[in-house]
Design a protein around this motif. Structure first.
Motif, short mmCIF file in Angstrom:
data_model
loop_
_atom_site.label_atom_id
_atom_site.label_comp_id
_atom_site.label_asym_id
_atom_site.label_seq_id
_atom_site.Cartn_x
_atom_site.Cartn_y
_atom_site.Cartn_z
N SER A 29 0.83 -1.21 0.00
CA SER A 29 0.00 0.00 0.00
C SER A 29 0.86 1.26 0.00
CB SER A 29 -0.93 0.01 1.21
OG SER A 29 -1.91 -0.98 1.08
N LYS A 30 1.93 1.23 0.78
CA LYS A 30 2.82 2.39 0.85
C LYS A 30 3.47 2.67 -0.50
CE LYS A 30 6.65 4.24 3.54
NZ LYS A 30 7.55 4.01 4.67
N ALA A 31 3.96 1.64 -1.17
CA ALA A 31 4.61 1.81 -2.47
C ALA A 31 3.60 2.23 -3.54
CB ALA A 31 5.32 0.53 -2.88
N LEU A 32 2.40 1.65 -3.50
CA LEU A 32 1.36 2.03 -4.46
C LEU A 32 0.99 3.50 -4.28
CD1 LEU A 32 -0.95 -1.11 -4.30
CD2 LEU A 32 0.31 -0.31 -6.31
N ALA A 33 0.76 3.90 -3.04
CA ALA A 33 0.40 5.30 -2.77
C ALA A 33 1.49 6.24 -3.27
CB ALA A 33 0.15 5.49 -1.28
N ARG A 34 2.73 5.90 -2.99
CA ARG A 34 3.86 6.75 -3.41
C ARG A 34 3.88 6.85 -4.94
NH1 ARG A 34 8.51 4.24 -1.32
NH2 ARG A 34 7.88 5.09 0.67
N ALA A 35 3.73 5.73 -5.64
CA ALA A 35 3.75 5.73 -7.11
C ALA A 35 2.60 6.54 -7.69
CB ALA A 35 3.71 4.30 -7.63
N LEU A 36 1.47 6.54 -6.99
CA LEU A 36 0.30 7.27 -7.45
C LEU A 36 0.30 8.72 -7.00
CD1 LEU A 36 -2.30 4.45 -6.80
CD2 LEU A 36 -1.62 5.32 -9.05
N GLY A 37 1.31 9.11 -6.24
CA GLY A 37 1.44 10.51 -5.81
C GLY A 37 0.51 10.92 -4.70
N ASP A 59 -3.37 14.95 -10.01
CA ASP A 59 -2.15 14.56 -9.29
C ASP A 59 -1.73 13.14 -9.65
OD1 ASP A 59 -2.09 17.04 -8.04
OD2 ASP A 59 -2.86 16.29 -6.12
N ILE A 60 -2.69 12.24 -9.73
CA ILE A 60 -2.39 10.85 -10.10
C ILE A 60 -1.81 10.80 -11.52
CG2 ILE A 60 -3.42 8.59 -10.62
CD1 ILE A 60 -5.49 9.25 -8.36
N GLU A 61 -2.44 11.53 -12.43
CA GLU A 61 -1.95 11.56 -13.81
C GLU A 61 -0.52 12.09 -13.86
OE1 GLU A 61 -6.39 12.39 -15.62
OE2 GLU A 61 -5.05 14.08 -15.20
N TRP A 62 -0.25 13.14 -13.11
CA TRP A 62 1.09 13.72 -13.10
C TRP A 62 2.10 12.71 -12.55
CZ3 TRP A 62 4.84 14.78 -9.52
CH2 TRP A 62 5.88 15.59 -9.95
N ALA A 63 1.74 12.08 -11.43
CA ALA A 63 2.65 11.11 -10.79
C ALA A 63 2.94 9.92 -11.70
CB ALA A 63 2.05 10.63 -9.47
N MET A 64 1.96 9.53 -12.49
CA MET A 64 2.10 8.37 -13.37
C MET A 64 2.56 8.76 -14.78
SD MET A 64 1.43 5.68 -11.57
CE MET A 64 1.24 4.49 -12.89
N ASN A 65 2.85 10.04 -14.97
CA ASN A 65 3.31 10.54 -16.27
C ASN A 65 2.28 10.23 -17.38
OD1 ASN A 65 5.14 11.94 -17.87
ND2 ASN A 65 6.19 10.08 -18.50
N LEU A 66 1.03 10.51 -17.07
CA LEU A 66 -0.06 10.28 -18.02
C LEU A 66 -0.57 11.63 -18.54
CD1 LEU A 66 -1.99 7.62 -15.95
CD2 LEU A 66 -0.79 7.22 -18.11
N PRO A 67 -1.19 11.63 -19.71
CA PRO A 67 -1.76 12.88 -20.22
C PRO A 67 -2.85 13.41 -19.28
CG PRO A 67 -1.81 11.17 -21.91
CD PRO A 67 -1.39 10.51 -20.63
N LEU A 71 -7.40 9.98 -16.64
CA LEU A 71 -8.20 9.25 -15.66
C LEU A 71 -9.70 9.43 -15.93
CD1 LEU A 71 -6.81 7.65 -13.38
CD2 LEU A 71 -7.67 9.33 -11.80
N ASP A 72 -10.07 10.47 -16.67
CA ASP A 72 -11.48 10.78 -16.91
C ASP A 72 -12.05 10.10 -18.15
OD1 ASP A 72 -11.10 12.47 -14.77
OD2 ASP A 72 -11.06 14.29 -15.97
N CYS A 73 -11.22 9.39 -18.90
CA CYS A 73 -11.65 8.80 -20.18
C CYS A 73 -11.65 7.28 -20.10
CB CYS A 73 -10.70 9.23 -21.30
SG CYS A 73 -10.63 11.01 -21.53
#
Length: 80
Positions: A29-37, A59-67, A71-73
């Motif tokens: 959980s700690k590593a997942l949270a960190r990766a997801l920002g 924030d999640i998109e930024w942390a995961m380097n996503l456009p 997350l909304d699509c």
């Protein structure tokens, strides 16, 4: 209970990201949270049904380097 379609899409995409991270060996959980920002308690809240705000989604998109707005699509046709 009425489920907001945008929340349903965001939840599906968040679950998808978690599955991908676990596939990469990021499983606690700690590593997942960190990766997801986010903080661990935020991830725990989301897993219990907390609302995914627009700010948190960005924030999640930024942390995961996503456009932005990824997350909304829906991404059903894309490989997981």
């Amino acid at each position: 209970m009425v489920i907001d379609p945008l929340q349903a899409i965001r939840r599906t995409n968040l679950r998808r990201l978690i599955v991908e991270l676990k596939g990469d060996g990021i499983a606690t959980s700690k590593a997942l949270a960190r990766a997801l920002g986010m903080a661990c308690h935020t991830l725990a809240d989301l897993r219990e049904g907390a609302h995914i705000t627009a700010a948190l989604a960005r924030d999640i998109e930024w942390a995961m380097n996503l456009p932005r707005h990824w997350l909304d699509c829906e991404h059903d046709r894309e490989p997981a």
